[in-house]
Design a protein around this motif. Structure first.
Motif, PDB file in Angstrom:
ATOM      1  N   ALA A 179      19.190  -0.921  -0.025  1.00  0.00           N
ATOM      2  CA  ALA A 179      19.836   0.184  -0.761  1.00  0.00           C
ATOM      3  C   ALA A 179      18.648   0.760  -1.864  1.00  0.00           C
ATOM      4  O   ALA A 179      18.278   1.716  -1.830  1.00  0.00           O
ATOM      5  N   ALA A 180      17.929  -0.192  -2.022  1.00  0.00           N
ATOM      6  CA  ALA A 180      16.826   0.107  -3.178  1.00  0.00           C
ATOM      7  C   ALA A 180      15.819   0.681  -2.287  1.00  0.00           C
ATOM      8  O   ALA A 180      14.968   1.696  -2.528  1.00  0.00           O
ATOM      9  N   VAL A 181      15.647   0.231  -1.059  1.00  0.00           N
ATOM     10  CA  VAL A 181      14.603   0.709   0.028  1.00  0.00           C
ATOM     11  C   VAL A 181      14.998   2.374   0.215  1.00  0.00           C
ATOM     12  O   VAL A 181      14.342   3.237   0.372  1.00  0.00           O
ATOM     13  N   GLN A 182      16.233   2.590   0.534  1.00  0.00           N
ATOM     14  CA  GLN A 182      16.855   3.819   0.618  1.00  0.00           C
ATOM     15  C   GLN A 182      16.280   4.802  -0.637  1.00  0.00           C
ATOM     16  O   GLN A 182      16.280   6.125  -0.386  1.00  0.00           O
ATOM     17  N   ARG A 183      16.625   4.055  -1.708  1.00  0.00           N
ATOM     18  CA  ARG A 183      16.453   4.959  -2.873  1.00  0.00           C
ATOM     19  C   ARG A 183      15.055   5.399  -3.274  1.00  0.00           C
ATOM     20  O   ARG A 183      14.698   6.565  -3.469  1.00  0.00           O
ATOM     21  N   THR A 184      14.164   4.526  -2.631  1.00  0.00           N
ATOM     22  CA  THR A 184      12.759   5.012  -2.732  1.00  0.00           C
ATOM     23  C   THR A 184      12.482   6.002  -1.857  1.00  0.00           C
ATOM     24  O   THR A 184      11.787   7.062  -2.211  1.00  0.00           O
ATOM     25  N   LEU A 185      12.888   5.891  -0.510  1.00  0.00           N
ATOM     26  CA  LEU A 185      12.702   7.139   0.403  1.00  0.00           C
ATOM     27  C   LEU A 185      13.203   8.240   0.001  1.00  0.00           C
ATOM     28  O   LEU A 185      12.898   9.454   0.180  1.00  0.00           O
ATOM     29  N   MET A 186      14.575   8.206  -0.634  1.00  0.00           N
ATOM     30  CA  MET A 186      15.215   9.502  -1.324  1.00  0.00           C
ATOM     31  C   MET A 186      14.403  10.100  -2.187  1.00  0.00           C
ATOM     32  O   MET A 186      14.223  11.228  -2.113  1.00  0.00           O
ATOM     33  N   ALA A 187      13.785   9.151  -3.107  1.00  0.00           N
ATOM     34  CA  ALA A 187      12.989   9.937  -4.339  1.00  0.00           C
ATOM     35  C   ALA A 187      11.754  10.531  -3.704  1.00  0.00           C
ATOM     36  O   ALA A 187      11.517  11.663  -4.085  1.00  0.00           O
ATOM     37  N   LEU A 188      11.059   9.811  -2.616  1.00  0.00           N
ATOM     38  CA  LEU A 188       9.881  10.394  -2.096  1.00  0.00           C
ATOM     39  C   LEU A 188      10.440  11.924  -1.222  1.00  0.00           C
ATOM     40  O   LEU A 188       9.744  12.842  -1.148  1.00  0.00           O
ATOM     41  N   GLY A 189      11.586  11.963  -0.536  1.00  0.00           N
ATOM     42  CA  GLY A 189      11.716  13.214  -0.074  1.00  0.00           C
ATOM     43  C   GLY A 189      12.104  14.155  -1.022  1.00  0.00           C
ATOM     44  O   GLY A 189      11.792  15.394  -0.620  1.00  0.00           O
ATOM     45  N   SER A 190      12.928  13.925  -2.110  1.00  0.00           N
ATOM     46  CA  SER A 190      13.203  14.906  -3.171  1.00  0.00           C
ATOM     47  C   SER A 190      11.784  15.313  -3.765  1.00  0.00           C
ATOM     48  O   SER A 190      11.670  16.520  -3.702  1.00  0.00           O
ATOM     49  N   GLN A 200       0.891  -1.280   0.008  1.00  0.00           N
ATOM     50  CA  GLN A 200      -0.098  -0.035  -0.084  1.00  0.00           C
ATOM     51  C   GLN A 200       0.890   1.127   0.012  1.00  0.00           C
ATOM     52  O   GLN A 200       0.595   2.382  -0.655  1.00  0.00           O
ATOM     53  N   PHE A 201       1.955   1.082   0.822  1.00  0.00           N
ATOM     54  CA  PHE A 201       2.863   2.401   0.847  1.00  0.00           C
ATOM     55  C   PHE A 201       3.692   2.548  -0.362  1.00  0.00           C
ATOM     56  O   PHE A 201       3.485   3.569  -1.000  1.00  0.00           O
ATOM     57  N   LEU A 202       3.764   1.382  -1.282  1.00  0.00           N
ATOM     58  CA  LEU A 202       4.444   1.733  -2.660  1.00  0.00           C
ATOM     59  C   LEU A 202       3.691   2.023  -3.569  1.00  0.00           C
ATOM     60  O   LEU A 202       3.911   3.072  -4.442  1.00  0.00           O
ATOM     61  N   LYS A 203       2.163   1.641  -3.499  1.00  0.00           N
ATOM     62  CA  LYS A 203       1.179   2.300  -4.498  1.00  0.00           C
ATOM     63  C   LYS A 203       1.072   3.964  -4.135  1.00  0.00           C
ATOM     64  O   LYS A 203       0.911   4.666  -5.273  1.00  0.00           O
ATOM     65  N   ALA A 204       0.987   4.210  -3.094  1.00  0.00           N
ATOM     66  CA  ALA A 204       0.885   5.499  -2.488  1.00  0.00           C
ATOM     67  C   ALA A 204       2.099   6.392  -3.078  1.00  0.00           C
ATOM     68  O   ALA A 204       1.916   7.574  -3.396  1.00  0.00           O
ATOM     69  N   ALA A 205       3.194   5.846  -2.956  1.00  0.00           N
ATOM     70  CA  ALA A 205       4.460   6.445  -3.265  1.00  0.00           C
ATOM     71  C   ALA A 205       4.321   7.041  -4.784  1.00  0.00           C
ATOM     72  O   ALA A 205       4.690   7.831  -5.296  1.00  0.00           O
ATOM     73  N   GLU A 206       3.914   5.824  -5.489  1.00  0.00           N
ATOM     74  CA  GLU A 206       3.917   5.877  -6.922  1.00  0.00           C
ATOM     75  C   GLU A 206       2.998   6.858  -7.236  1.00  0.00           C
ATOM     76  O   GLU A 206       3.201   7.876  -8.232  1.00  0.00           O
ATOM     77  N   VAL A 239       6.684   9.053  -7.271  1.00  0.00           N
ATOM     78  CA  VAL A 239       8.022   8.640  -7.632  1.00  0.00           C
ATOM     79  C   VAL A 239       7.766   7.517  -8.688  1.00  0.00           C
ATOM     80  O   VAL A 239       6.905   6.934  -8.740  1.00  0.00           O
ATOM     81  N   THR A 240       8.771   7.315  -9.428  1.00  0.00           N
ATOM     82  CA  THR A 240       8.856   6.598 -10.629  1.00  0.00           C
ATOM     83  C   THR A 240       8.931   5.173 -10.198  1.00  0.00           C
ATOM     84  O   THR A 240       9.707   4.877  -9.341  1.00  0.00           O
ATOM     85  N   LYS A 241       8.827   4.396 -11.127  1.00  0.00           N
ATOM     86  CA  LYS A 241       8.709   2.998 -11.284  1.00  0.00           C
ATOM     87  C   LYS A 241      10.179   2.459 -10.805  1.00  0.00           C
ATOM     88  O   LYS A 241      10.484   1.760 -10.194  1.00  0.00           O
ATOM     89  N   THR A 242      11.040   3.190 -11.530  1.00  0.00           N
ATOM     90  CA  THR A 242      12.504   2.745 -11.601  1.00  0.00           C
ATOM     91  C   THR A 242      13.039   3.088 -10.226  1.00  0.00           C
ATOM     92  O   THR A 242      14.312   2.476  -9.770  1.00  0.00           O
ATOM     93  N   ASP A 243      12.390   3.948  -9.329  1.00  0.00           N
ATOM     94  CA  ASP A 243      13.050   4.364  -8.011  1.00  0.00           C
ATOM     95  C   ASP A 243      12.469   3.309  -6.705  1.00  0.00           C
ATOM     96  O   ASP A 243      12.633   3.662  -5.906  1.00  0.00           O
ATOM     97  N   MET A 244      11.456   2.511  -7.334  1.00  0.00           N
ATOM     98  CA  MET A 244      10.728   1.804  -6.156  1.00  0.00           C
ATOM     99  C   MET A 244      11.374   0.404  -6.015  1.00  0.00           C
ATOM    100  O   MET A 244      12.036  -0.012  -6.810  1.00  0.00           O
ATOM    101  N   PHE A 245      11.441   0.191  -4.774  1.00  0.00           N
ATOM    102  CA  PHE A 245      11.653  -1.338  -4.335  1.00  0.00           C
ATOM    103  C   PHE A 245      10.657  -2.195  -4.447  1.00  0.00           C
ATOM    104  O   PHE A 245       9.546  -1.811  -4.535  1.00  0.00           O
ATOM    105  N   GLN A 246      11.069  -3.406  -4.333  1.00  0.00           N
ATOM    106  CA  GLN A 246      10.085  -4.511  -4.315  1.00  0.00           C
ATOM    107  C   GLN A 246       9.845  -4.885  -2.863  1.00  0.00           C
ATOM    108  O   GLN A 246      10.662  -4.699  -2.042  1.00  0.00           O
TER     109      GLN A 246
END
Length: 201
Positions: free
Chosen positions: A124-135, A96-102, A106-113
């Motif tokens: 590291a992918a989780v960090q990338r998603t959180l960085m994209a969300l913060g940006s 649900q978080f991933l859907k809301a972030a998208e 947040v682009t699909k390429t920045d999302m973690f599974q």
């Protein structure tokens, strides 16, 4: 979830490469932001990959984080009163978080599974998603971001230009340099390329 034994050979090499991408300094910054964004009641994780994973694993903190970026009354993720204890419910919360972030941008390429977080496969992918969300939150600048804006890079924004009809007409008469020019082009004095083949008998 099936229990997985230790990796060997190529699998082990790949996993160790993925683990090296995890940034502990970035972890500190992300923890600071999440605590400021969601409030001190979310607590703090133990330092390191495992602590960070356990802290976020059930999806509750991630859901609170994405909800805090929306105005009251339009929260995208339903957060249960008690943290889910069953594995599939926890994974559902993360999904649900991933859907809301998208939906937030947040682009699909920045999302973690979900398994990247849940099984600790690629934090590291989780960090990338959180960085994209913060940006994105810093870039939107809609008053919902809490924390130091310098923690995240602002995303490039569209800068639309408006031209008058006369300016557009003038542009049609200009030959761009990338189209090339034939002024001064001449083959005078040109000889064939290279030297003729020397045949010695």
């Amino acid at each position: 979830m099936a229990n997985k034994g230790p990796s060997y050979g190529m699998s082990r090499e790949v996993q160790s490469k993925i683990e090296k991408k995890y940034d502990e300094e970035l972890e500190e910054r992300l923890v600071e932001w999440i605590v400021m964004q969601c409030g001190p009641d979310v607590g703090r994780p133990d330092r390191g990959r495992l602590g960070f994973q356990v802290w976020l694993k059930n999806g509750m903190i991630l859901s609170k984080l994405v909800n805090s970026l929306y105005p009251e009354g339009s929260k995208p993720v339903k957060v249960p009163e008690n943290p889910p204890s069953m594995v599939f419910k926890q994974m559902e919360q993360v999904a649900q978080f991933l859907k809301a972030a998208e939906d937030y941008g947040v682009t699909k390429t920045d999302m973690f599974q979900t398994v990247d977080l849940f099984e600790g496969k690629d934090l590291a992918a989780v960090q990338r998603t959180l960085m994209a969300l913060g940006s994105l939150a810093v870039t939107k600048n809609d008053g919902h971001y809490r924390g130091d804006p310098n923690w995240f890079m602002k995303k490039a924004q569209e800068h639309k230009r408006e031209f008058t009809e006369s300016q557009l007409q003038e542009g049609k008469h200009v030959i761009g340099l990338q189209m090339g020019s034939n002024r001064g082009a001449s083959q005078a004095g040109m000889t064939g390329y290279g030297r003729p083949r020397q045949i010695i008998s």
